[in-house]
Design a protein around this motif. Structure first.
Motif, mmCIF file in Angstrom:
data_model
loop_
_atom_site.group_PDB
_atom_site.id
_atom_site.type_symbol
_atom_site.label_atom_id
_atom_site.label_comp_id
_atom_site.label_asym_id
_atom_site.label_seq_id
_atom_site.Cartn_x
_atom_site.Cartn_y
_atom_site.Cartn_z
ATOM 1 N N ASP A 1 0.831 -1.185 0.000
ATOM 2 C CA ASP A 1 0.000 0.000 0.000
ATOM 3 C C ASP A 1 0.872 1.243 0.000
ATOM 4 O O ASP A 1 2.105 1.154 0.072
ATOM 5 C CB ASP A 1 -0.935 -0.004 1.215
ATOM 6 N N LEU A 2 0.255 2.385 -0.054
ATOM 7 C CA LEU A 2 1.009 3.640 0.000
ATOM 8 C C LEU A 2 0.091 4.763 0.433
ATOM 9 O O LEU A 2 -1.134 4.687 0.288
ATOM 10 C CB LEU A 2 1.634 3.984 -1.357
ATOM 11 N N VAL A 3 0.716 5.792 0.996
ATOM 12 C CA VAL A 3 0.036 7.054 1.274
ATOM 13 C C VAL A 3 0.937 8.154 0.739
ATOM 14 O O VAL A 3 2.152 8.124 0.934
ATOM 15 C CB VAL A 3 -0.214 7.262 2.772
ATOM 16 N N ALA A 4 0.370 9.115 0.041
ATOM 17 C CA ALA A 4 1.151 10.230 -0.501
ATOM 18 C C ALA A 4 0.406 11.537 -0.296
ATOM 19 O O ALA A 4 -0.826 11.571 -0.323
ATOM 20 C CB ALA A 4 1.435 10.023 -1.988
ATOM 21 N N LEU A 5 1.144 12.599 -0.069
ATOM 22 C CA LEU A 5 0.610 13.956 -0.094
ATOM 23 C C LEU A 5 1.259 14.679 -1.263
ATOM 24 O O LEU A 5 2.467 14.553 -1.470
ATOM 25 C CB LEU A 5 0.891 14.704 1.209
ATOM 26 N N PHE A 6 0.464 15.424 -2.004
ATOM 27 C CA PHE A 6 1.024 16.096 -3.167
ATOM 28 C C PHE A 6 0.292 17.395 -3.445
ATOM 29 O O PHE A 6 -0.833 17.620 -2.978
ATOM 30 C CB PHE A 6 0.974 15.185 -4.400
ATOM 31 N N ALA A 7 0.958 18.239 -4.193
ATOM 32 C CA ALA A 7 0.356 19.459 -4.726
ATOM 33 C C ALA A 7 0.906 19.651 -6.127
ATOM 34 O O ALA A 7 2.035 19.247 -6.418
ATOM 35 C CB ALA A 7 0.685 20.661 -3.851
ATOM 36 N N THR A 8 0.123 20.246 -6.998
ATOM 37 C CA THR A 8 0.539 20.427 -8.382
ATOM 38 C C THR A 8 0.930 21.879 -8.631
ATOM 39 O O THR A 8 0.645 22.770 -7.815
ATOM 40 C CB THR A 8 -0.577 20.031 -9.361
ATOM 41 N N SER A 9 1.550 22.108 -9.750
ATOM 42 C CA SER A 9 1.987 23.457 -10.097
ATOM 43 C C SER A 9 0.808 24.394 -10.337
ATOM 44 O O SER A 9 0.957 25.621 -10.275
ATOM 45 C CB SER A 9 2.869 23.419 -11.344
ATOM 46 N N THR A 10 -0.363 23.834 -10.580
ATOM 47 C CA THR A 10 -1.546 24.654 -10.846
ATOM 48 C C THR A 10 -2.530 24.693 -9.684
ATOM 49 O O THR A 10 -3.318 25.631 -9.570
ATOM 50 C CB THR A 10 -2.285 24.140 -12.097
ATOM 51 N N SER B 1 -2.302 24.371 -5.623
ATOM 52 C CA SER B 1 -1.362 24.242 -4.506
ATOM 53 C C SER B 1 -1.976 23.617 -3.267
ATOM 54 O O SER B 1 -1.254 23.288 -2.319
ATOM 55 C CB SER B 1 -0.785 25.614 -4.148
ATOM 56 N N ASP B 2 -3.306 23.450 -3.226
ATOM 57 C CA ASP B 2 -3.927 22.821 -2.060
ATOM 58 C C ASP B 2 -3.344 21.420 -1.861
ATOM 59 O O ASP B 2 -3.281 20.632 -2.813
ATOM 60 C CB ASP B 2 -5.435 22.702 -2.247
ATOM 61 N N PRO B 3 -2.922 21.079 -0.640
ATOM 62 C CA PRO B 3 -2.350 19.748 -0.400
ATOM 63 C C PRO B 3 -3.425 18.669 -0.457
ATOM 64 O O PRO B 3 -4.474 18.790 0.183
ATOM 65 C CB PRO B 3 -1.760 19.861 1.008
ATOM 66 N N MET B 4 -3.163 17.634 -1.229
ATOM 67 C CA MET B 4 -4.100 16.532 -1.388
ATOM 68 C C MET B 4 -3.448 15.238 -0.908
ATOM 69 O O MET B 4 -2.235 15.059 -1.011
ATOM 70 C CB MET B 4 -4.521 16.387 -2.842
ATOM 71 N N VAL B 5 -4.277 14.340 -0.418
ATOM 72 C CA VAL B 5 -3.815 13.039 0.063
ATOM 73 C C VAL B 5 -4.240 11.968 -0.941
ATOM 74 O O VAL B 5 -5.431 11.834 -1.237
ATOM 75 C CB VAL B 5 -4.399 12.702 1.446
ATOM 76 N N LEU B 6 -3.274 11.228 -1.451
ATOM 77 C CA LEU B 6 -3.565 10.059 -2.281
ATOM 78 C C LEU B 6 -3.652 8.851 -1.352
ATOM 79 O O LEU B 6 -2.671 8.470 -0.725
ATOM 80 C CB LEU B 6 -2.474 9.845 -3.327
ATOM 81 N N VAL B 7 -4.841 8.283 -1.263
ATOM 82 C CA VAL B 7 -5.082 7.157 -0.343
ATOM 83 C C VAL B 7 -4.899 5.864 -1.126
ATOM 84 O O VAL B 7 -5.799 5.414 -1.839
ATOM 85 C CB VAL B 7 -6.501 7.238 0.257
ATOM 86 N N GLY B 8 -3.738 5.276 -0.984
ATOM 87 C CA GLY B 8 -3.444 4.001 -1.627
ATOM 88 C C GLY B 8 -3.511 2.844 -0.659
ATOM 89 O O GLY B 8 -2.885 1.801 -0.888
ATOM 90 N N GLN B 9 -4.255 3.028 0.425
ATOM 91 C CA GLN B 9 -4.436 1.980 1.426
ATOM 92 C C GLN B 9 -5.661 1.140 1.076
ATOM 93 O O GLN B 9 -6.775 1.653 1.047
ATOM 94 C CB GLN B 9 -4.614 2.589 2.814
ATOM 95 N N GLY B 10 -5.442 -0.146 0.788
ATOM 96 C CA GLY B 10 -6.536 -1.029 0.446
ATOM 97 C C GLY B 10 -7.410 -1.370 1.639
ATOM 98 O O GLY B 10 -7.021 -1.204 2.797
ATOM 99 N N HIS B 11 -8.599 -1.871 1.346
ATOM 100 C CA HIS B 11 -9.580 -2.195 2.371
ATOM 101 C C HIS B 11 -9.558 -3.689 2.697
ATOM 102 O O HIS B 11 -8.874 -4.489 2.046
ATOM 103 C CB HIS B 11 -10.968 -1.792 1.884
#
Length: 579
Positions: A47-56, A58-68
């Motif tokens: 699994d994975l968890v990531a936080l990211f923001a794009t060049s367009t 800037s709000d921080p978003m969480v990519l939830v790659g944690q399976g159920h």
């Protein structure tokens, strides 16, 4: 700039950036390399968890790659198997794998490269080989008998010559290379880049990967319970998973917005600890002094107690109410007032006007964990049994990502023949108690310790950071934030400084023990500091001088157009690069 827990992943990420890929292309390429070169710390079945923001945006978003939890993962099934907990090793503890599907989603949505180009690096190292790091060799040594006697498919994959590989020996994983090539081939006929990546997802979730994994793990095999059980994951469970993106939980501290996961992760622990510590003078926040170590440790213990009582995969409205209360200034002030001159020996979750859960408290014994048991993370002595992975990337456009991949490590469950990896054991973090907010329930995500961080200043992303370490991840990141935001240290100075963490909280991993008053410190903090901490009642364990934490980070200064990166020297594995 790129930084990660393995130099080959950093080199891969930087190579992509040099060829005009963006931060997301680079992160995905590096992540698949981590599957190959750190298989004891993460894998495609994890699994994975990531936080990211794009060049367009800037709000921080969480990519939830944690399976159920799979449909068949019910409390009734586990109790019928004679279990009173979810085992720490074996496919019965497998959540639906989220890593690969989530990385492919990120590539399709925010990347620019074609899948064959992104996966070429991982395929190269899987086919041509890479030198195994000493920690991987040590992990293989601990599970050698388990593999030989009970998991023959893992024995054939990791001991191909019928012997234990030695440190720095070159090993390959041709099965995983073949899996990646088959994913690429699945999309060869699609008309668009997104369609080609989507076809690879289909092959994973509804095609050859899901079928092989479900068929193989349905056969009984040895678990950490000491008995044989069959896994319950099925093809339809793979097909059920969809990565999600959500807004980050945030807190303002010393002019910086700290962005973390919601309550389904342990990210709010860092936010809570900062909120509590904001009620103290700076002299009580210095991680180099006895005053600072004591105050920081006590704040973490309070925040972690709340994690056990209140965190879990809650519905949206309930999660908002709980998080708002936990991060409110009034509650933080109440918790800060509970910190006295001596170390607390109690487990003290707070009353937030919400139903809470109190886990059974089992004190840690001096016995070491058995082969394959729990997460391969930091032992309570401070010794690293394994850990997980981390990577950070920022590009010249302002795209930035901090990601912590984990799970599916080679000692989780038997290797799936022909695929080159095994399933993970993230369900061990759930309880078989229906009253627990992190209870086992089909379709429900387990609470995870994966907890990357983004920092923003005046609404602009300025840093991405994180570390492996299970329950210690937010503790070590807290030290970094205090050193950089309060005391003005550079990122590399903050990473290199002596680290510590408390073990006075129930572990997220089986056997879920705790050590009342437990405090592990690198011996570099110095004898006078250690003696004062002992005098205050802390149960101090001295760890080796360079042993705690594997933090890395990248940062950007939007005003000056300057990028920076820093990585951990511990273990001689992490690396930062850029230009």
């Amino acid at each position: 700039m790129s930084a990660s827990t393995h130099w080959l992943a950093t080199a891969t990420s930087q190579a992509v950036l040099e060829r005009d890929g963006n931060a997301f292309d680079a992160a995905v390429a590096a992540a698949f390399v981590l599957h190959v070169v750190e298989p004891h710390l993460n894998g495609p079945g994890g699994d994975l968890v990531a936080l990211f923001a794009t060049s367009t945006v800037s709000d921080p978003m969480v990519l939830v790659g944690q399976g159920h939890a799979p449909r068949g993962a019910t409390v009734e099934h586990f109790t019928a198997e004679g279990l009173d907990h979810v085992p720490g090793a074996g496919a019965l503890a497998a959540a639906v794998p989220g890593a690969v599907v989530s990385w492919l989603w990120l590539l399709a949505e925010h990347g620019t490269w074609e899948l064959p180009d992104v996966l070429a690096y991982a395929i190269h190292y899987a086919e041509r080989g890479h030198a195994i790091v000493p920690r991987l060799a040590r992990v293989l040594a601990t599970v050698e008998d388990l593999f030989r006697e009970h998991w023959p498919s893992s024995w054939r994959l990791w001991m191909p010559d019928g012997r234990l590989p030695q440190p720095h020996e070159v090993i390959t994983n041709s099965d995983y290379a073949t899996t990646l090539r088959r994913l690429i081939a699945a999309g060869a006929g699609a008309a668009t880049r997104e369609g080609r990546i989507g076809a690879a997802r289909e092959a994973w979730q509804r095609g050859f990967v899901a079928s092989a994994a479900a068929d193989f793990t349905a056969r009984p095999h040895r678990h950490s319970s000491g008995r044989d059980h069959a896994g319950v994951i099925r093809v339809e469970d793979f097909a059920d998973f969809e990565p999600t993106v959500e807004h980050a939980a945030t807190l303002e501290f010393r002019g910086v917005t700290v962005a973390k996961t919601g309550l389904w992760g342990q990210g709010p622990v860092l936010l809570q600890a900062l909120a509590i510590l904001d009620h103290f003078e700076d002299r009580f926040l210095d991680p180099a002094t006895a005053d600072g170590i004591h105050t920081i440790t006590e704040a973490v213990k309070l925040a972690m107690a709340d994690r056990e009582a209140h965190y879990g995969h809650l519905d949206a409205d309930e999660a908002d109410r709980v998080l708002t209360r936990l991060l409110s200034p009034g509650y933080a002030e109440q918790r800060a007032a509970m910190i006295g001159a001596r170390a607390s020996m109690a487990f003290r979750p707070g009353d937030i006007g919400h139903a809470s859960f109190r886990p059974p408290l089992v004190e840690a014994s001096p016995m070491a964990a058995g082969a394959g048991l729990g997460e391969p993370t930091v032992q309570r002595s401070g010794e690293t049994r394994g850990d997980t992975c981390h990577l950070d990337v920022v590009d010249r456009h302002g795209n930035i990502i901090s990601a912590t991949p984990s799970g599916g490590w080679l000692q989780s469950s038997p290797a799936i023949p022909g695929l080159g990896f095994c399933l993970g054991t993230r369900l061990q973090m759930t309880w078989l108690d229906p009253a627990a907010p992190s209870r086992l329930e089909p379709g429900r995500r387990p609470r995870t310790t994966l907890t990357p961080t983004l920092l923003l200043r005046d609404g602009e992303p300025v840093a991405a950071l994180g570390t492996p370490g299970g329950d210690q991840q937010d503790q070590w990141q807290l030290l970094y934030l205090l050193r950089t935001l309060v005391f003005g240290q550079t990122p590399q100075q903050a990473i290199d400084a002596p680290a510590f963490h408390t073990t006075a909280v129930p572990s997220s991993f089986w056997p879920r023990t705790w050590t009342p008053g437990g405090l592990v410190v690198e011996e570099r903090v110095g004898t006078p500091v250690v003696e004062e901490l002992i005098g205050r009642g802390h149960a101090v364990t001295l760890s080796d001088p360079w042993s705690l934490g594997r933090l890395s980070c990248v940062s950007r200064d939007p005003a000056r157009g300057q990028l920076q990166a820093a990585a951990n020297a511990r273990g001689a594995q992490g690396y930062a690069a850029g230009r």
